[in-house]
Design a protein around this motif. Structure first.
Motif, PDB file in Angstrom:
ATOM      1  N   TYR A   5       0.687  -1.203   0.072  1.00  0.00           N
ATOM      2  CA  TYR A   5      -0.003   0.166   0.010  1.00  0.00           C
ATOM      3  C   TYR A   5       0.842   1.126   0.016  1.00  0.00           C
ATOM      4  O   TYR A   5       0.085   2.438   0.068  1.00  0.00           O
ATOM      5  CB  TYR A   5      -1.022   0.039   1.059  1.00  0.00           C
ATOM      6  CG  TYR A   5      -2.177  -0.828   0.982  1.00  0.00           C
ATOM      7  CD1 TYR A   5      -3.265  -0.602   0.335  1.00  0.00           C
ATOM      8  CD2 TYR A   5      -2.096  -2.327   1.477  1.00  0.00           C
ATOM      9  CE1 TYR A   5      -4.251  -1.523   0.044  1.00  0.00           C
ATOM     10  CE2 TYR A   5      -2.936  -3.179   1.345  1.00  0.00           C
ATOM     11  CZ  TYR A   5      -4.249  -2.639   0.636  1.00  0.00           C
ATOM     12  OH  TYR A   5      -5.218  -3.864   0.479  1.00  0.00           O
ATOM     13  N   TYR A   6       2.154   1.173   0.119  1.00  0.00           N
ATOM     14  CA  TYR A   6       3.067   2.367  -0.136  1.00  0.00           C
ATOM     15  C   TYR A   6       3.327   2.612  -1.452  1.00  0.00           C
ATOM     16  O   TYR A   6       3.564   3.778  -1.922  1.00  0.00           O
ATOM     17  CB  TYR A   6       4.497   2.049   0.467  1.00  0.00           C
ATOM     18  CG  TYR A   6       4.040   1.788   2.182  1.00  0.00           C
ATOM     19  CD1 TYR A   6       4.202   2.765   2.938  1.00  0.00           C
ATOM     20  CD2 TYR A   6       4.605   0.338   2.542  1.00  0.00           C
ATOM     21  CE1 TYR A   6       4.111   2.826   4.262  1.00  0.00           C
ATOM     22  CE2 TYR A   6       4.387   0.150   3.818  1.00  0.00           C
ATOM     23  CZ  TYR A   6       4.345   1.295   4.718  1.00  0.00           C
ATOM     24  OH  TYR A   6       4.169   1.170   6.222  1.00  0.00           O
ATOM     25  N   GLN A   7       2.921   1.737  -2.337  1.00  0.00           N
ATOM     26  CA  GLN A   7       2.631   2.031  -3.791  1.00  0.00           C
ATOM     27  C   GLN A   7       1.390   1.988  -4.680  1.00  0.00           C
ATOM     28  O   GLN A   7       0.676   1.586  -3.846  1.00  0.00           O
ATOM     29  CB  GLN A   7       3.533   1.020  -4.530  1.00  0.00           C
ATOM     30  CG  GLN A   7       5.185   0.642  -4.181  1.00  0.00           C
ATOM     31  CD  GLN A   7       6.044   1.940  -4.297  1.00  0.00           C
ATOM     32  OE1 GLN A   7       5.928   2.762  -5.358  1.00  0.00           O
ATOM     33  NE2 GLN A   7       7.117   1.877  -3.545  1.00  0.00           N
ATOM     34  N   ARG A   8       1.215   2.504  -5.636  1.00  0.00           N
ATOM     35  CA  ARG A   8       0.005   2.429  -6.547  1.00  0.00           C
ATOM     36  C   ARG A   8      -0.326   1.105  -6.488  1.00  0.00           C
ATOM     37  O   ARG A   8       0.498   0.305  -7.129  1.00  0.00           O
ATOM     38  CB  ARG A   8       0.010   3.244  -7.444  1.00  0.00           C
ATOM     39  CG  ARG A   8      -1.200   3.192  -8.499  1.00  0.00           C
ATOM     40  CD  ARG A   8      -1.192   3.803  -9.731  1.00  0.00           C
ATOM     41  NE  ARG A   8      -0.298   3.413 -10.684  1.00  0.00           N
ATOM     42  CZ  ARG A   8      -0.467   2.193 -11.379  1.00  0.00           C
ATOM     43  NH1 ARG A   8      -1.557   1.328 -11.222  1.00  0.00           N
ATOM     44  NH2 ARG A   8       0.627   1.794 -11.960  1.00  0.00           N
ATOM     45  N   LEU A   9      -1.630   0.633  -6.059  1.00  0.00           N
ATOM     46  CA  LEU A   9      -1.780  -0.874  -6.115  1.00  0.00           C
ATOM     47  C   LEU A   9      -2.114  -0.931  -7.730  1.00  0.00           C
ATOM     48  O   LEU A   9      -2.506  -0.133  -8.707  1.00  0.00           O
ATOM     49  CB  LEU A   9      -3.347  -0.990  -5.546  1.00  0.00           C
ATOM     50  CG  LEU A   9      -3.238  -0.953  -4.138  1.00  0.00           C
ATOM     51  CD1 LEU A   9      -4.658  -1.375  -3.601  1.00  0.00           C
ATOM     52  CD2 LEU A   9      -2.363  -1.862  -3.555  1.00  0.00           C
ATOM     53  N   PRO A  10      -1.758  -2.346  -8.127  1.00  0.00           N
ATOM     54  CA  PRO A  10      -1.943  -2.632  -9.565  1.00  0.00           C
ATOM     55  C   PRO A  10      -3.492  -2.703  -9.782  1.00  0.00           C
ATOM     56  O   PRO A  10      -4.016  -3.204  -8.884  1.00  0.00           O
ATOM     57  CB  PRO A  10      -1.322  -4.050  -9.756  1.00  0.00           C
ATOM     58  CG  PRO A  10      -0.916  -4.348  -8.566  1.00  0.00           C
ATOM     59  CD  PRO A  10      -1.078  -3.437  -7.436  1.00  0.00           C
ATOM     60  N   ILE A  11      -3.796  -2.430 -11.234  1.00  0.00           N
ATOM     61  CA  ILE A  11      -5.336  -2.611 -11.223  1.00  0.00           C
ATOM     62  C   ILE A  11      -5.696  -4.032 -11.267  1.00  0.00           C
ATOM     63  O   ILE A  11      -6.778  -4.478 -10.536  1.00  0.00           O
ATOM     64  CB  ILE A  11      -5.602  -2.023 -12.816  1.00  0.00           C
ATOM     65  CG1 ILE A  11      -5.306  -0.647 -12.679  1.00  0.00           C
ATOM     66  CG2 ILE A  11      -7.131  -2.185 -13.186  1.00  0.00           C
ATOM     67  CD1 ILE A  11      -5.530   0.151 -14.080  1.00  0.00           C
TER      68      ILE A  11
END
Length: 883
Positions: A64-70
């Motif tokens: 959750y520190y990065q953009r989640l993959p679609i």
């Protein structure tokens, strides 16, 4: 009755037998083969694939520190565990296509039509399986075949969508855009026809049935959600965030599952936050909370919403979350969010308290611990407390990985400020021991006894505090465990991950005591000492010893009581102060802090290099403002150091330019003398060298002339003892230089003689040849105690589950006298063999300890040579070079 049943049974059997034919296009045949293709192939295969993907995504630990993959996809290592299910799905669909295509699929290139309505779905399923298996080229070929052969079937649009997905993963973004454009155009045409049809709904055409047959297939509505997500993924790969947001918002219109909506809203919030739109981000995080989602997603949505602008209501919500037992593993993140709110409100002290707690509770979250330390370091840096900032940056650099954002920048900050910390602490330490040395014997003893007492008290306080910290962490862990939490996903609830982590730690760090500074090999500690003549904290260096065994004599060793020890301490302190001043001046641009360091040097009134250099640095700092202080520093240099380079520069601003010109001329002269030496003109070389050695003390090449003289003397005299005075002069006058090291080597040779000179053999060639076009085999070397039959069975089971489609052969052989090996053959290329070895090494299932065995790749020709020579180490060298 029996005859009647017999007749019906016979008719049924005949019907079934007739229906088995794939060459007859009858209702019975189509029904039989379509039903079989639908359930035996398509349905069962999709169940296998969906179950594998569902299991992967349910067990996935999202970052959750990065953009989640679609749409999260397994990586190269994660997909290995999915191979059995995916390969089984491919085999099922392949059999269905082979046995139930109508007419037969023996010659696909000659086939012009298909009467079995479920064969195209089986082709699509094979393509999807290969896509999830990360074999994107093979998947693309399957989808291309469906699009080409089933030209007027809804399957072509599904194939087009998955072609776009495959192209995105292959990095062919332009081609993916073309695939999506085809779908958009079909949807647009379909929409236009539906509008036109609605207007003419009352009128009837006589040729309606004929036109209906010629109408193109419709785009299935079931793919619209996936289509919009794929558009968004393509936009993100092109760094087009606005379009990605637009497509994700459009996908919500077609999303049916609440969990899908929750994920889309969360990603939308992340994209808005990254685009500098906190209000929209906050809104979307709120919408995410309205739908079903994993607890961790909802927790992070609440947390991130606090970062978008925290008021008292948000703060109270975070404090409430802090008290909830199921949030025990997330306390570090909650405290970090609370610290951010305090910083927004300008409450620095409370923010530091929360950040410290965040770092404390980040026992198993190095990313969060690093973030807390980094923010503490940034706060200290902004307050110009560089010593404290360095310690925080250093702590951050210790816990973060290379994947941490700006990891290199943080490590560089820690490294650059480390010299400042060492300089400041060294200066403080030396100043402390010097003041203690000036005390009387009784005063020193009393002071050190007080230090020992305070040290023991501090150690007791540290132990109590550490026990409280451990107890609090244990309570935090127990509170979470009682709630069920996320089960075995949490580190401390999973014995396997705890054991693996412990083993990995032991491999990396060895056996370490549970103590402070466990990473350091030299655990010197700095102990506060209260001086009798000044109300300030100083430091005394104490080597790591049991705190209850400290004695006055042990600590007295570090006090410079002799004149030579005191002078050395003063020299170290002056050097440290000068280094600190230069770092403040040159690296940190802190003029006033630099002045403080240089002024401290001058206060010591020690004539020498650091006094001169510090005065010059003060002159340069004050020169910009043209104050009287600048003139004072100039006059001081001219008076105290009239022959120095600095004094010469103050008299003549072009001094250093002229000096550089003189050095360039001296270099040219030295090169000329060097050329004479190479031509064997040794007497002129010695004559010039003597002139420079005697008359040009400041010549930058004087040490080189000395060495050249010694070498020339060596060429002229058989008695090498004549070189000794010159060589000793070099070592004495120019220690720690390249010339001194070379001179010492020559002295050692004159004294001890040469060592034996054994020529090295560089021309030896390997008997093995590398042929990347030849089939490759894999050799597994067994231990002496291993059972070859059992090992062969393990490898066979491993191959059946993870490489079932490759039809690998496994055999056992004897290598040498008593060495058993397992042969796996054969692989079409070295890349395929390397992939096999990688998965072999990473997979414990079936293999157990066999995965740790020595495993090599070899061609048949090289294997013959290996078996003939039995020189395994020779082949291992070849293997390391080519594989």
């Amino acid at each position: 009755m029996n005859k009647r049943y017999g007749i019906f049974l016979g008719i049924g059997l005949i019907t079934v037998l007739l229906a088995c034919s794939t060459e007859k296009n009858t209702l019975i045949n189509r029904t039989y083969h379509s039903t079989t293709a639908r359930y035996n192939g398509y349905f069962n295969a999709n169940e296998l694939i969906n179950q594998s993907i569902s299991t992967y995504r349910n067990s996935l630990k999202e970052d959750y520190y990065q953009r989640l993959p679609i749409d999260p996809l397994p990586d190269g290592k994660e997909v290995v565990g999915m191979y059995p299910a995916i390969d089984t799905a491919i085999v099922k669909c392949t059999k269905v296509i082979q046995r139930h295509s109508m007419p037969s699929n023996d010659k696909p290139s000659q086939k012009k039509e298909e009467h079995n309505n479920w064969i195209d779905e089986n082709w699509l399923t094979i393509g999807k399986a290969q896509y999830y298996r990360r074999d994107y080229d093979a998947a693309f070929k399957n989808f291309t075949f469906v699009k080409k052969f089933y030209s007027n079937d809804p399957s072509i649009y599904v194939a087009e969508l998955w072609m776009a997905k495959a192209n995105i993963e292959r990095g062919k973004l332009t081609e993916a855009g073309f695939n999506i454009a085809v779908l958009d155009k079909a949807l647009q045409q379909q929409s236009s026809k539906e509008e036109a049809s609605a207007k003419k709904s009352k009128s009837k055409s006589k040729k309606k049935s004929k036109k209906k047959e010629e109408e193109p297939a419709k785009v299935p509505t079931s793919i619209l959600f996936d289509l919009e997500k794929t558009k968004a993924e393509l936009a993100l790969r092109k760094d087009n965030v606005p379009d990605a947001i637009k497509y994700l918002e459009s996908s919500l219109e077609h999303a049916k599952r609440k969990q899908d909506k929750s994920r889309i809203y969360f990603i939308l919030a992340q994209l808005h936050a990254a685009s500098g739109n906190p209000s929209e981000a906050k809104t979307n995080y709120g919408k995410c909370l309205k739908y079903t989602a994993p607890y961790e997603m909802h927790f992070n949505a609440r947390l991130q919403r606090a970062f978008m602008g925290g008021d008292e209501k948000v703060r109270q919500e975070l404090l409430k979350m802090l008290r909830d037992a199921k949030n025990a593993p997330y306390k570090d993140q909650i405290y970090y969010a609370l610290a951010d709110i305090q910083l927004q409100q300008g409450n620095q002290d409370k923010a530091i308290e929360y950040l410290t707690l965040s770092a404390f509770y980040s026992a198993n979250n190095p990313r969060q611990k690093g973030m807390a330390y980094e923010k503490l370091g940034n706060m200290a840096f902004s307050e110009r407390n560089y010593v404290r900032a360095q310690k925080y940056y250093d702590s951050c650099a210790t816990v973060i990985t290379d994947k941490y954002p700006n990891a290199d920048g943080i490590r560089n900050k820690a490294a650059k400020l480390a010299d400042l910390v060492v300089a400041v602490e060294t200066a403080s330490y030396e100043d402390s021991v010097q003041r203690i040395a000036k005390l009387s014997e009784d005063e020193r003893v009393a002071l050190i006894e007080n230090v020992i007492k305070k040290q023991k008290e501090e150690e007791e306080r540290r132990k109590k505090k550490e026990a409280e910290r451990l107890r609090e962490l244990q309570q935090n862990q127990n509170a979470f465990a009682q709630t069920g939490g996320t089960g075995n996903k949490w580190y401390f609830n999973n014995p396997k991950t705890r054991t693996e982590g412990y083993d990995e730690f032991r491999k990396l760090w060895g056996a370490r005591e549970n103590e402070d500074n466990w990473r350091r090999s030299d655990k010197s500690t700095l102990v506060p000492v209260q001086s009798t003549d000044q109300d300030s904290s100083d430091v005394v260096d104490i080597k790591k010893v049991p705190k209850d065994s400290l004695t006055v004599d042990m600590l007295m060793v570090n006090i410079p009581l002799t004149d030579s020890a005191y002078s050395a301490s003063v020299e170290r302190m002056l050097e440290a102060l000068y280094k600190a001043g230069m770092i403040y001046k040159e690296q940190l641009n802190e003029r006033n802090m630099a002045i403080q360091q240089f002024e401290k040097i001058k206060e010591k009134n020690v004539v020498g290099e650091f006094d001169l250099s510090s005065t010059y640095q003060l002159y340069k700092i004050y020169e910009a403002s043209a104050t009287e202080k600048s003139a004072e520093q100039k006059n001081y240099i001219l008076l105290m150091y009239p022959n120095s380079d600095y004094a010469n520069y103050l008299r003549d601003p072009d001094y250093f330019v002229k000096k550089k010109e003189r050095e360039a001329l001296a270099e040219q002269e030295y090169v000329t003398v060097l050329e004479r030496y190479s031509r064997g003109l040794y007497y002129p070389v010695i004559s010039k060298a003597d002139l420079v050695i005697e008359q040009e003390k400041d010549n930058a090449f004087r040490s080189k002339y000395m060495l050249l003289k010694a070498m020339a003397l060596g060429q002229l005299n058989n008695n090498k003892q004549t070189l000794v005075p010159t060589l000793e002069m070099i070592v004495k006058e120019y220690p720690k230089t390249d010339e001194a090291r070379r001179a010492q080597e020559m002295l050692n040779i004159i004294k001890n003689g040469y060592s034996e000179n054994i020529p090295a053999e560089f021309a030896k060639k390997s008997p093995y040849t590398f042929n990347d076009k030849a089939p490759q085999w894999v050799i597994v070397f067994l231990e002496k105690d291993d059972n070859s039959s059992m090992a062969k069975s393990k490898v066979s089971d491993f191959n059946k589950e993870f490489f079932s489609r490759d039809k690998l052969k496994v055999s056992s052989k004897i290598y040498g006298d008593d060495q058993s090996i397992i042969l796996v053959q054969e692989f079409p290329s070295d890349l395929k063999a390397l992939e096999y070895v990688r998965i072999f090494k990473d997979t414990r299932k079936h293999l157990m300890d066999l995965q740790k065995a020595k495993t090599l790749i070899i061609t048949q020709d090289n294997m013959k040579i290996l078996f003939e020579t039995r020189k395994l180490k020779e082949y291992e060298l070849f293997y390391e070079e080519y594989y």
